[in-house]
Scaffold this motif. Sequence first.
Motif, PDB file in Angstrom:
ATOM      1  N   LEU A   7       0.827  -1.188   0.000  1.00 38.73           N
ATOM      2  CA  LEU A   7       0.000   0.000   0.000  1.00 38.73           C
ATOM      3  C   LEU A   7       0.873   1.254   0.000  1.00 38.73           C
ATOM      4  N   GLY A  66       6.256   6.115   7.051  1.00 36.41           N
ATOM      5  CA  GLY A  66       5.608   5.261   8.050  1.00 36.41           C
ATOM      6  C   GLY A  66       4.133   5.526   8.132  1.00 36.41           C
ATOM      7  N   HIS A  67       3.511   4.905   9.080  1.00 34.76           N
ATOM      8  CA  HIS A  67       2.073   5.088   9.213  1.00 34.76           C
ATOM      9  C   HIS A  67       1.614   4.792  10.630  1.00 34.76           C
ATOM     10  N   HIS A  68       0.428   5.239  10.926  1.00 35.47           N
ATOM     11  CA  HIS A  68      -0.218   4.860  12.188  1.00 35.47           C
ATOM     12  C   HIS A  68      -1.563   4.276  11.812  1.00 35.47           C
ATOM     13  N   LEU A  69      -1.759   3.045  12.194  1.00 36.84           N
ATOM     14  CA  LEU A  69      -2.986   2.348  11.817  1.00 36.84           C
ATOM     15  C   LEU A  69      -3.670   1.776  13.047  1.00 36.84           C
ATOM     16  N   MET A  95      -7.063  12.169  -6.396  1.00 35.79           N
ATOM     17  CA  MET A  95      -7.270  10.908  -5.741  1.00 35.79           C
ATOM     18  C   MET A  95      -8.709  10.773  -5.275  1.00 35.79           C
ATOM     19  N   LEU A 148      -2.338  11.518   4.211  1.00 34.43           N
ATOM     20  CA  LEU A 148      -0.902  11.382   3.983  1.00 34.43           C
ATOM     21  C   LEU A 148      -0.308  12.750   4.293  1.00 34.43           C
ATOM     22  N   VAL A 204      -2.410  15.308   1.958  1.00 37.87           N
ATOM     23  CA  VAL A 204      -3.256  14.899   0.850  1.00 37.87           C
ATOM     24  C   VAL A 204      -4.071  13.697   1.291  1.00 37.87           C
ATOM     25  N   CYS A 227      -5.924  10.090   0.348  1.00 37.40           N
ATOM     26  CA  CYS A 227      -5.914   8.994  -0.615  1.00 37.40           C
ATOM     27  C   CYS A 227      -6.976   8.000  -0.223  1.00 37.40           C
ATOM     28  N   ASP A 280      -8.020   5.276  -2.315  1.00 40.17           N
ATOM     29  CA  ASP A 280      -8.090   3.965  -2.960  1.00 40.17           C
ATOM     30  C   ASP A 280      -7.318   2.910  -2.185  1.00 40.17           C
ATOM     31  N   CYS A 281      -7.011   3.219  -0.939  1.00 43.45           N
ATOM     32  CA  CYS A 281      -6.293   2.246  -0.146  1.00 43.45           C
ATOM     33  C   CYS A 281      -7.286   1.227   0.366  1.00 43.45           C
ATOM     34  N   ASP A 282      -7.242   0.050  -0.174  1.00 45.15           N
ATOM     35  CA  ASP A 282      -8.204  -0.960   0.210  1.00 45.15           C
ATOM     36  C   ASP A 282      -7.662  -1.816   1.352  1.00 45.15           C
ATOM     37  N   LEU A 283      -8.244  -1.645   2.505  1.00 49.02           N
ATOM     38  CA  LEU A 283      -7.803  -2.429   3.648  1.00 49.02           C
ATOM     39  C   LEU A 283      -8.747  -3.579   3.964  1.00 49.02           C
ATOM     40  N   LEU A 330      -7.085  -6.833   4.551  1.00 46.27           N
ATOM     41  CA  LEU A 330      -6.404  -6.818   5.835  1.00 46.27           C
ATOM     42  C   LEU A 330      -7.405  -6.981   6.971  1.00 46.27           C
ATOM     43  N   LEU A 340      -6.288   5.314   9.598  1.00 46.19           N
ATOM     44  CA  LEU A 340      -4.961   5.095   9.019  1.00 46.19           C
ATOM     45  C   LEU A 340      -4.373   6.419   8.580  1.00 46.19           C
ATOM     46  N   GLU A 341      -3.145   6.623   8.970  1.00 45.45           N
ATOM     47  CA  GLU A 341      -2.453   7.858   8.637  1.00 45.45           C
ATOM     48  C   GLU A 341      -1.050   7.525   8.154  1.00 45.45           C
ATOM     49  N   PHE A 342      -0.701   8.067   7.014  1.00 46.41           N
ATOM     50  CA  PHE A 342       0.658   7.869   6.531  1.00 46.41           C
ATOM     51  C   PHE A 342       1.447   9.145   6.745  1.00 46.41           C
TER      52      PHE A 342
END
Lengths: 142, 142
Positions: free
Chosen positions: A115, A129-132, B1, B96, B105, B107, B109-112, B115, B132-134
């Motif tokens: 991803l 990195g990320h925080h999930l 996006m 992000l 920005v 996004c 289309d991140c399909d979780l 997961l 979720l944060e990138f």
Amino acid sequence: MNTIEALSMEELRRQFNRTGLRFTPQREAVWRIFEGNPDGLTISQVTVILAPQKIGQATVYRTIRALQDMGYLKWVHEQTGEHRFVVSRSGHSHMLVCRVCSKAVECSDCDLSVLEKLIARQTGFTVEGHHLEFFGLCPDCS
Amino acid sequence: MNTIEALSMEELRRQFNRTGLRFTPQREAVWRIFEGNPDGLTISQVTVILAPQKIGQATVYRTIRALQDMGYLKWVHEQTGEHRFVVSRSGHSHMLVCRVCSKAVECSDCDLSVLEKLIARQTGFTVEGHHLEFFGLCPDCS
DNA sequence: TTATTAAATGATAACATTTTTCATATAGAG
DNA sequence: CTCTATATGAAAAATGTTATCATTTAATAA
């Protein structure tokens, strides 16, 4: 879910000393509180629990920050916006929190690298990195 | 996006009214601030910007919470621990954030879902959602 | 063991953030 | 236009976090 064995106190002391920090009875007390509460605690909860032992809130704040910096504590969001801190035994991992009972478990096999690459390509960002955080219902509350 | 077209003021008013809330000039002003700052703002920044217009901080807090509840604002973490709020035009999405310039920005289309299913199977949780944060470096700061 | 010293502690103050209160104003509905 | 429930702003209160500083103490080395 990818749990490494419990951390001994001596090991924790070494971790502190390695970075020039000292391992004090107060810090040990804070750590024990978290070890005894796998679902995590907010700072104010820890402060209340340790008040009878005359451990000041400044110490609680400082210790939690240190443990967090060393990667031994992770935080998750409370519905209140407060942070709840949870022991993290695996290196990088994500938290899964029950909406009802606040049970928290750790899951570390979530691979987001694909991803991250996708996002990097789409946005031009260098993803570092990320925080999930996942939330839902634990088996008991379902 | 995955950006949907801009929200008209009348549409926003209807959204407020739909839930029994009123759409006031103050709330419109708060919304305009966010529309004009795609990288988001902290509450204190909004408060400062709107102070000359004599819009109280309580109103800022209340309005941001309402916009957040309606899904029009998302938050990301500041390095300070503060929350920064960013306009969200797509339904569910992830943020992000640039570590250096704080550009943000979205996004979507991140399909979780894959997961989430994996985690559900492994933990027994009913996964209802995630945050979720990138973070990383935007193209300019790389 | 003991001496040394840099770091930690705790009490308090300072500061920052968020919520509440309440009298007044006003959006929205009829 | 009138009515009423909601929103507003100013201030206070509540809450959360950090800084200060005199004192204590953990870790190191003698």
